[in-house]
Design an enzyme around this catalytic site. Structure first.
Site, PDB file in Angstrom:
ATOM      1  N   LYS A  97      -8.019 -14.182  39.319  1.00 30.26           N
ATOM      2  CA  LYS A  97      -9.293 -14.265  40.025  1.00 30.26           C
ATOM      3  C   LYS A  97      -9.075 -13.706  41.428  1.00 30.26           C
ATOM      4  CE  LYS A  97     -12.813 -17.679  41.430  1.00 30.26           C
ATOM      5  NZ  LYS A  97     -13.221 -19.108  41.363  1.00 30.26           N
ATOM      6  N   SER A 116     -17.740 -19.886  39.366  1.00 34.93           N
ATOM      7  CA  SER A 116     -17.518 -18.653  40.078  1.00 34.93           C
ATOM      8  C   SER A 116     -16.442 -17.768  39.467  1.00 34.93           C
ATOM      9  CB  SER A 116     -17.134 -18.955  41.530  1.00 34.93           C
ATOM     10  OG  SER A 116     -15.901 -19.679  41.573  1.00 34.93           O
ATOM     11  N   SER A 160     -15.816 -24.331  38.546  1.00 31.89           N
ATOM     12  CA  SER A 160     -15.683 -22.888  38.336  1.00 31.89           C
ATOM     13  C   SER A 160     -14.628 -22.430  37.355  1.00 31.89           C
ATOM     14  CB  SER A 160     -15.443 -22.188  39.667  1.00 31.89           C
ATOM     15  OG  SER A 160     -16.656 -22.092  40.355  1.00 31.89           O
TER      16      SER A 160
END
Ligand code: GLN
Length: 501
Positions: free
Chosen positions: A85, A168, A192
């Site tokens: 990420k 997210s 997330s």
């Protein structure tokens, strides 16, 4: 080469566990594997999952892994390719955190989680799209143009390109679901990891707060942020989580001083007699019928495996939304004050004086959701409102954590939905409040700092995946992974592939 690896199309169907074995047995080389996944990422740029790739760097890491396999110094995950990420800083790739503010930011060091995975032998395929500073539930808040795109475009859910992948960690979920990477890292502040895993049919785990070091994770809400893996199975999550966790007290004072655990050891333990708490507040009117029926079926499966369902109550579930949306913005407003155009990141080109430079830099660098949260956070921390909002929220946070401790007197794990619905259509939530409300089931566990998972349990409206949430008490990751693994031995929801991948 053995049969399952004889055709290169099978490589991306293998998970972390199988790839690690194939690499160790030299049935496939790390370079071959890295190239295969790089090619897949290049062929699927339409999904918008990657924001940075660099084949030279990836292949150099893969060659180094092959050398270590050849000379007998391989780590536990030597040569396994994964992607990160884009909230973890990396010295070999740009780190944007999904923000214009950090569009060209190059970190001089790797985040602890990235470094630990590299020590285990993991090869980095690139960086994955995410909501700006991890603020969001749909990956619609990224300001960064994905690889292969000429303008900012939404990340697509591989199960249906018109739907959001969740957020997210949306890029992470899309990349793994589309088999562009066997696994990815994510971060979970209020859901997330769990929510995008649920929306894309993946298995994800957020460990107990403090298990994984936050050093080098671009900070959103420091008392909540936690790293974890997103993969296809609990077994793969166990392998990755074992490599990611461990004390890092010199660099993250909130890192837990508990020794590194091998989370794979108890995967196969029997779950006969396991008491699964079912919070009535997670099964109210707000829960969509399709999600509910998939969860109910999964709970029946657990009963077949010998678990006992115990009704429990988490009475302050609804309060977790206002509490989280006070505490997280409060911490964000403080954390994001460092982006002032002086130390790093974007700086406005034209300004008259220092104050003007700060204002223009931040006006240009931050997107709407980030600005909204900075304003809310500054407000709730300001003199005259601190007691009414921030302090009150902190008190209720403690009560939410206490409610879990009460519940755990009668159960070993807690199960419920991850989200009230399946992944919605891109653009469907016009009001940010709609996103906030959809976080209701993941926020309580985050506020309490508990470990939580998402496990695929079926499909709902529009053929979209449904995830079930499992929550454990502090440091009970092994128990969570064990329960998830036993379920995955008995079902195949986690092994389904979206059409065309
Ligand atoms: N959806 C939540 C938010 O927008 C959680 C995000 C996260 O866990 N990073 O804050």
């Amino acid at each position: 080469m053995t049969t399952p690896l004889s055709s290169s199309s099978a490589l991306h169907d293998l998970g972390v566990h199988d790839l690690a074995h194939a690499l160790a047995a030299k049935h496939v080389s790390a370079v071959e594997l890295a190239q295969h996944f790089l090619d897949r990422a290049a062929a699927h740029t339409d999904l918008g999952a990657f924001v940075a790739v660099d084949a030279d760097t990836t292949l150099a890491q893969a060659r180094a892994a092959d050398n270590r396999i050849a000379n007998g110094t391989a780590g536990a995950l030597e040569g396994v390719p994964i992607a990160h990420k884009d909230i973890f800083v990396t010295k070999d790739f740009v780190t944007t955190a999904g923000s214009r503010m950090l569009q060209t930011y190059q970190s001089p060091f790797d985040a602890t989680v990235v470094a630990k995975l590299a020590q285990a032998g993991v090869v980095t395929l690139g960086k994955l799209n995410c909501d700006e500073f991890a603020m969001g539930s749909a990956n619609e808040n990224s300001a960064i143009c994905a690889v292969g795109h000429t303008q900012v475009a939404p990340v697509r859910n591989p199960w249906n390109r018109e739907r959001i992948p969740g957020g997210s960690s949306g890029g992470s979920a899309t990349a793994v679901a589309a088999r562009l990477a066997p696994a990815a890292t994510g971060t979970d502040t209020g859901g997330s990891i769990r929510q995008p895993a649920s929306f894309c049919g993946l298995t994800g785990i957020k460990p107990t707060y403090g298990r994984a070091s936050r050093y080098g994770m671009v900070a959103f809400a420091s008392s909540l942020d936690q790293a974890g893996p997103m993969a296809r199975s609990a077994q793969d999550c166990a392998l990755l989580l074992s490599a990611m966790c461990g004390p890092d007290l010199d660099r993250d004072s909130t890192s837990l001083d508990v020794s590194v655990e091998d989370f794979s050891l108890k995967l196969n333990d029997s779950i006969e007699g396991l008491r699964i708490g079912i919070p009535k507040e997670f099964f109210g009117d707000g829960l969509a019928a399709d999600v509910r029926s998939a969860i109910d079926a999964a709970l029946k499966e657990y009963e077949k495996l010998g678990a006992k369902l115990v009704p429990i109550s988490l009475p302050r579930t609804e309060l977790s939304i206002p509490v989280y949306y006070i505490i997280a913005p409060a911490e964000a407003s403080s954390n994001l004050s460092r982006f002032d155009g002086v130390k790093f990141g974007h700086r406005a080109k034209n300004y008259t004086d220092l104050a003007d430079m700060y204002q223009k830099t931040r006006a240009e660098g931050f997107g709407d959701e980030v600005k909204r949260r900075i304003m809310i956070g500054t407000y709730v921390l300001s003199h005259g409102y601190y007691d009414a909002y921030y302090l009150q929220a902190q008190k209720i946070r403690r009560m939410i954590a206490d409610d879990f401790q009460n519940a755990f007197k009668n159960c070993d794990l807690i199960a419920g939905p991850v989200a009230p619905t399946v992944a919605w259509k891109i653009g469907a939530h016009k009001d940010p409040l709609a996103d906030y409300l959809a976080d209701i089931f993941t926020l309580p566990g985050s506020l309490a700092g508990l470990p939580g998972m998402s496990v695929p349990v079926g499909f709902g409206e529009g053929g979209m995946p449904v995830g079930m949430q499992l929550l454990g008490n502090y440091l009970q990751e092994s128990r969570l992974l064990n329960a998830a693994h036993r379920f995955q031995q008995a079902t195949d929801w986690h092994a389904r592939t979206p059409k065309g991948f």
